[in-house]
Motif scaffolding. Structure first.
Motif, short mmCIF file in Angstrom:
data_model
loop_
_atom_site.label_atom_id
_atom_site.label_comp_id
_atom_site.label_asym_id
_atom_site.label_seq_id
_atom_site.Cartn_x
_atom_site.Cartn_y
_atom_site.Cartn_z
N UNK A 128 0.84 -1.20 0.00
CA UNK A 128 0.00 0.00 0.00
C UNK A 128 0.87 1.25 0.00
N UNK A 129 1.92 1.23 0.82
CA UNK A 129 2.84 2.37 0.88
C UNK A 129 3.49 2.60 -0.48
N UNK A 130 3.94 1.51 -1.11
CA UNK A 130 4.59 1.64 -2.42
C UNK A 130 3.60 2.11 -3.47
N UNK A 131 2.36 1.61 -3.41
CA UNK A 131 1.34 2.02 -4.38
C UNK A 131 1.02 3.50 -4.24
N UNK A 132 0.85 3.95 -3.01
CA UNK A 132 0.57 5.37 -2.78
C UNK A 132 1.71 6.26 -3.26
N UNK A 133 2.94 5.79 -2.98
CA UNK A 133 4.11 6.56 -3.44
C UNK A 133 4.15 6.60 -4.96
N UNK A 134 3.82 5.47 -5.60
CA UNK A 134 3.83 5.43 -7.05
C UNK A 134 2.85 6.42 -7.66
N UNK A 135 1.67 6.55 -7.05
CA UNK A 135 0.71 7.55 -7.54
C UNK A 135 1.25 8.97 -7.36
N UNK A 155 9.79 14.40 -8.99
CA UNK A 155 9.70 12.97 -8.73
C UNK A 155 10.91 12.48 -7.95
N UNK A 156 12.10 12.89 -8.40
CA UNK A 156 13.34 12.45 -7.74
C UNK A 156 13.39 12.95 -6.31
N UNK A 157 12.95 14.19 -6.07
CA UNK A 157 12.93 14.73 -4.71
C UNK A 157 11.97 13.95 -3.83
N UNK A 158 10.82 13.58 -4.37
CA UNK A 158 9.84 12.79 -3.61
C UNK A 158 10.40 11.41 -3.31
N UNK A 159 11.05 10.80 -4.28
CA UNK A 159 11.66 9.48 -4.07
C UNK A 159 12.71 9.54 -2.97
#
Length: 533
Positions: free
Chosen positions: A152-159, A173-177
């Motif tokens: 769920x955490x990975x899915x939310x981050x992907x969105x 995107x890179x900053x969020x990652x």
């Protein structure tokens, strides 16, 4: 830096983990911990397993929580010390003892506690009436819950990543990652040039240059003095960029892998095209005065004016890969190509110290270099000279040299020269090369320019207008050079043979020619030569 380790990150094969501390904390189990250690509770448990075998260590791989009631092994006897030592040696995380009125032990034997403390093996009791299966079931449920949370955490981050890319671009995107992983993340080009931030370190760039030519799209692990860096390729069948992140980061390894792969897939959408070839600078094509040369350098590179640059001349240039990689190195690198020759100028780390010099004044070292070039120009192709001048003002392991090494170029000449002398030196080398090695080019160059352009447009026009022009031209040139052997094309370009087949089918459709026919190949080859001239 050690050699690059070409393997997929071990995180790809890891399940979501439950720690020993989480298992011990399950209230319904009421586990009684009698031997603990500062780091034991954070250890990831791979499996909870019960066994009464005295030699159970022969069947274990490490990371287990082992449960026993002591039927096959006397837990209060003289051999218990050896038993504990063997469990610790194979990496068992903890030993659980089943206790009960109908079981061999109602309390954990003192001698077992003594040896467990001595070996640092966590030890706990499983009280009556809790069966071992309840401990196993609790562990299984916890792992499933952990899996759901992390997915769920990975899915939310992907969105979030997709939204970042769509509204703010790759840098967001890179900053969020980086924020999600809690560590530094870089997005760089195939040669390590920063696409959203700083460039990779020089030694890392050298490894990335070599790795960018390989067909594998699996992550790589780079061992550096500062630690291990994971390089995740960005692209489809060809590396068009890298995500760089420290491999040794706290947190769930599987989630980290999902986040990196999701980010890589999204970022590939932002760099679908190969970096375009750098346009020829007037420094190569036109004699310039000192002020004009410096102004041209500033305009082409965006860097401060310099007085001297390193000029390298390479031969045996096949296809567009060397040129593409050289052009990707960064603003401080300019290049020009003539057939199988490539000229590259790059800034020196000492240019700041040399910028006060008058670039129009002849330098003794340059004059000697021109003498060498001129002498070589009088020799036959059989007596061709490979003149390499090493100078202490330029790092011998520059990124330009690295590209030349991994793409198999012949280094003909390399020397620090005044900026105003680039045109003359390049012209001498190009003239030598063309007169000694290209009778066909000499003949083609005598054709009327307008007639040559009409021939090129007639033969290659639809291909040159294609949106996939760069990839298709690269494949076509390699196909002709390889004599039509498609496996050789795939090996040279680092792509799958099915990709070669698809590209060649598209090329034949665009050209309207059957390239299994010799006359068609000859016409296309001549058109390619004329297009370069």
């Amino acid at each position: 830096m050690d050699e690059l380790v070409n393997r997929v990150s071990t995180a790809d094969s890891m399940d979501f983990m439950v720690t020993l501390g989480q298992l011990w904390a399950r209230q319904e189990l009421a586990l009684d911990v009698v031997v603990d250690s500062p780091s034991a509770r954070s250890d990831d448990v791979t499996i909870v397993h019960s066994s009464e075998l005295p030699a159970v260590d022969e069947w274990l791989a490490g990371g287990e929580v082992l449960l026993t009631i002591g039927v096959g092994q006397d837990l209060g006897g003289d051999g218990v010390g050896d038993y504990v030592t063997r469990l610790k040696r194979v990496g068992v995380h903890a030993l659980g003892i089943g206790l009960g009125s109908a079981l061999p032990w109602q309390e954990i034997p003192p001698v077992l506690i003594e040896h467990a403390r001595a070996q640092g093996l966590p030890l706990f009791g499983v009280p009556e009436p809790v069966p071992f299966v309840a401990v196993v079931d609790a562990f299984t449920r916890m792992r499933e819950e952990e899996t759901t949370r992390e997915l769920t955490r990975a899915s939310n981050a992907g969105r979030r990543f997709a939204t970042d890319l769509a509204h703010q671009g790759p840098a967001a995107l890179v900053a969020d990652l980086a924020s999600t992983l809690g560590t530094d993340v870089r997005f760089v080009s195939p040669t390590g040039r920063g696409l959203t931030g700083t460039d990779a370190e020089n030694l890392v760039r050298h490894e990335l240059i070599a790795e960018s030519l390989k067909p594998s799209m699996a992550p790589r692990l780079l061992r550096t003095e500062a630690g291990i860096v994971e390089a995740v390729p960005v692209g489809d069948e060809q590396v068009r960029g890298w995500i760089l992140a420290p491999a040794e980061v706290a947190g769930n390894s599987r989630t980290r892998t999902l986040l990196l792969s999701t980010a890589a897939a999204l970022l590939s959408l932002s760099i679908t095209e190969v970096s375009p070839r750098r346009s020829e600078s007037q420094l190569f094509t036109t004699p310039l005065a000192a002020g004009e040369a410096r102004a041209e350098w500033v305009e082409q590179t965006g860097l401060a004016p310099v007085a001297r640059v390193k000029l390298s001349v390479f031969g045996n240039v096949r296809g567009e890969v060397p040129e593409t990689l050289m052009g990707d190195l960064g603003a401080g690198t300019l290049l020009v190509r003539a057939g199988a020759m490539l000229g590259v100028i790059e800034a020196s780390t000492r240019n700041a110290d040399l910028s006060h010099l008058d670039a129009g004044e002849p330098a003794a070292e340059f004059e000697s270099a021109v003498d060498e070039v001129g002498a070589a120009g009088q020799r036959s192709a059989v007596d061709e000279v490979r003149t390499v001048q090493d100078v202490n003002a330029v790092d011998e392991t520059s990124a330009v040299d690295r590209v030349a090494d991994v793409t198999g170029l012949d280094r003909l000449f390399a020397k620090m020269i005044p900026l105003t002398k680039v045109h003359h030196t390049w012209t001498v080398w190009r003239t030598q090369h063309e007169s000694a090695n290209s009778d066909v080019r000499a003949l083609l160059s005598s054709i009327d320019g307008s007639a040559a352009q009409r021939f090129v447009d007639r033969v290659l026009g639809t291909l040159l207008a294609s949106r996939d022009e760069q990839d298709l031209l690269l494949t076509l040139r390699s196909f002709i050079a390889a004599g039509g052997v498609r496996d050789a094309v795939a090996a040279e370009l680092g792509i799958h043979r099915h990709t070669v087949r698809a590209r060649m089918a598209k090329i034949e459709t665009l050209l309207g020619r059957d390239l299994t026919r010799a006359e068609s190949v000859q016409a296309v080859a001549l058109a390619l030569e004329l297009a370069e001239l």
